[in-house]
Enzyme design. Structure first.
Site, PDB file in Angstrom:
ATOM      1  N   GLU A 100       0.419   0.568  -5.768  1.00 49.51           N
ATOM      2  CA  GLU A 100      -0.963   0.972  -6.092  1.00 49.51           C
ATOM      3  C   GLU A 100      -2.037   0.371  -5.189  1.00 49.51           C
ATOM      4  OE1 GLU A 100      -1.397   0.122 -10.271  1.00 49.51           O
ATOM      5  OE2 GLU A 100       0.372   1.289 -10.802  1.00 49.51           O
ATOM      6  N   GLU A 112       8.216   6.732 -12.285  1.00 49.35           N
ATOM      7  CA  GLU A 112       7.679   6.348 -13.606  1.00 49.35           C
ATOM      8  C   GLU A 112       7.303   7.586 -14.425  1.00 49.35           C
ATOM      9  OE1 GLU A 112       4.622   3.338 -13.317  1.00 49.35           O
ATOM     10  OE2 GLU A 112       5.585   2.365 -11.606  1.00 49.35           O
TER      11      GLU A 112
END
Ligand code: G3I
Length: 438
Positions: free
Chosen positions: A241, A352
């Protein structure tokens, strides 16, 4: 396989263990006896490139299927009962079904993994695992030991959070995605401060010190995991991220809440991959992992970043987290992103996956099943057409109840419900004929 021979006792125990009131769950009242009619095919498997293995049912009407079938062939039964107890019944294995395509992974917490019923289900369904929290920096960094036995450039780590999970993988021949080494979140602020201070007036350590701390952190994690559990971790989320276009960082990088960016500067991602390559086992794959990768500005910034690191020879794959909604992103945008990432020649992993469904009606559970089915249909086509080297699909959690999304208790994003029954979503992953594709 989960055996059905201890049915009564195991089922009763499961209900007690899970602390669930029988009538508290919406699906319970709608369950029918499977009486063999809708039994799964535990050996089901799809073969790469073989289109006929995936039967596409549009608007699945069992009667229509029967009339469409040649008179000489027996009519095909279409599943109508999707809520099968994984404790009582033998259900097909997703990892077996998709074994010619990609591994099927599960993100799980230690507490859930050590529950016998969940552990059994995981062994049966998944061949890849990700620690939900137990391998993140805040779980591994030991401040007390660092203060007493570390140096300004080298912290001390502990691994009690993830040891049992790694051992579970060893014992059950499951591979692990190492999640995650360098992340702005779940890394304690003191790690970025001079003398590892946690006082309000603490000041940032210098860039030089932080580079050494980063290198030592990556080295210590990899050395421990690779010597204690050799061969278990097959992929590392090296950086998580780091891209957030509009946040003010160079080249679309996250800046405002990233102490990595603030202490080291924009090249912290390249440095992390350089160190990871230096200490990783040669067969371990190094990934950049991020969410909302299908948003155009983010996708472009990620592509620029990973292409730069690819030129340096230090990255093997892109992780698309894929915390998605029921209608957003569109599958067109999502597929286009996989295709564009695929053009880099890097591996793609869906790291995810969950679908943020906030309704528990039968109709919406079926729609969720359709969305899962369409996703897997898309993954399959992209692989079959050679457009993307997709090597793993990981769902972010086992049951709706345990999902990170479920803070309000009203989210139903995953494949199993709280009493470990399959949902339509599970059958969607298996491309079951009873789940409409559209
Ligand atoms: O450890 C504390 C515990 O001491 C305390 O008693 C408890 C009280 O709530 O909180 C515990 O920490 C929680 C932690 O999970 C461990 O259970 C945090 O509050 C909670 O915020 C944290 O959530 C995790 C989240 O990452 C935090 O960033 C989720 O479980 C985890 O599933 C989620 O995973 C992330 C991926 O790593 C990266 N991509 C997004 C994904 C979903 O947010």
């Amino acid at each position: 396989m989960l055996s059905g021979n201890k049915n009564g006792i195991r089922r009763a125990a499961a209900w007690m263990l899970l602390g669930v009131m029988v009538c508290g769950f919406i699906g319970c009242g709608q369950k029918e006896d499977t009486d063999g009619k809708n039994e799964g095919t535990p050996e089901a498997q799809v073969t790469k490139g073989a289109e006929s293995d995936v039967q596409v049912t549009q608007g699945a009407e069992p009667e229509q299927d029967a009339t469409d079938t040649a008179p000489t062939e027996p009519a095909k039964e279409v599943r109508t009962d999707f809520y099968i107890s994984s404790i009582d019944e033998e259900i097909p294995s997703m990892s077996e079904y998709w074994k010619d395509y990609f591994s099927i992974g599960i993100a799980i917490t230690k507490g859930e993994l050590l529950n016998d019923f969940k552990g059994d289900l995981i062994k049966q369904q998944f061949n890849s695992m990700t620690c939900g929290n137990e391998m993140k920096p805040d779980a591994l960094l030991d401040r007390e030991a660092t203060k007493s036995a570390g140096t300004e450039t080298c912290p001390v780590l502990k691994f009690d959070s993830c040891d049992e999970m790694l051992q579970f993988c060893v014992d059950n021949n499951i591979k692990m995605r190492g999640h995650t080494l360098v992340w702005h979140s779940q890394t304690p602020d003191w790690f970025f401060m001079e003398e590892y201070s946690n006082k309000p007036d603490a000041v940032f350590a210098s860039r030089e010190v932080m580079l050494q701390r980063m290198e030592n952190y990556i080295r210590l994690v990899m050395e421990y995991v690779n010597t204690t559990y050799p061969g278990v971790v097959y992929a590392w989320d090296v950086v998580n991220e780091a891209i957030a276009p509009g946040d003010g960082g160079e080249d679309g990088m996250r800046m405002s809440d990233s102490l990595w960016y603030q202490t080291i500067g924009p090249d912290f991602v390249e440095k992390a991959f350089e160190y990871a390559r230096k200490y990783a086992d040669p067969e371990q794959k190094l990934f950049y992992n991020d969410f909302n990768t299908y948003e155009a500005p983010k996708r472009i910034a990620i592509l620029n970043l990973v292409n730069k690191i690819k030129d340096q020879g230090n990255i093997d794959g892109i992780g698309m987290q894929s915390h998605i909604g029921m209608s957003s992103p569109t599958l067109l945008d999502y597929e286009e992103t996989i295709r564009k990432f695929g053009e880099t020649g890097l591996e793609i992993q869906i790291t995810e996956l969950d679908i943020n469904l906030d309704s528990n009606t039968e109709e919406d559970f079926l729609k969720e099943g359709t969305r899962y089915k369409r996703l897997f249909f898309t993954f399959k086509n992209l692989v079959d057409n050679g457009e993307a080297n997709i090597t793993n699909i990981t769902v972010w959690g086992l049951t709706d109840e345990g999902s990170w999304l479920n803070k309000d208790g009203k989210r139903y994003p995953l494949l199993f419900n709280q009493v470990l029954e399959t949902k339509p979503a599970f059958w969607g992953v298996l491309m079951d004929d009873g789940i409409p594709l559209y």
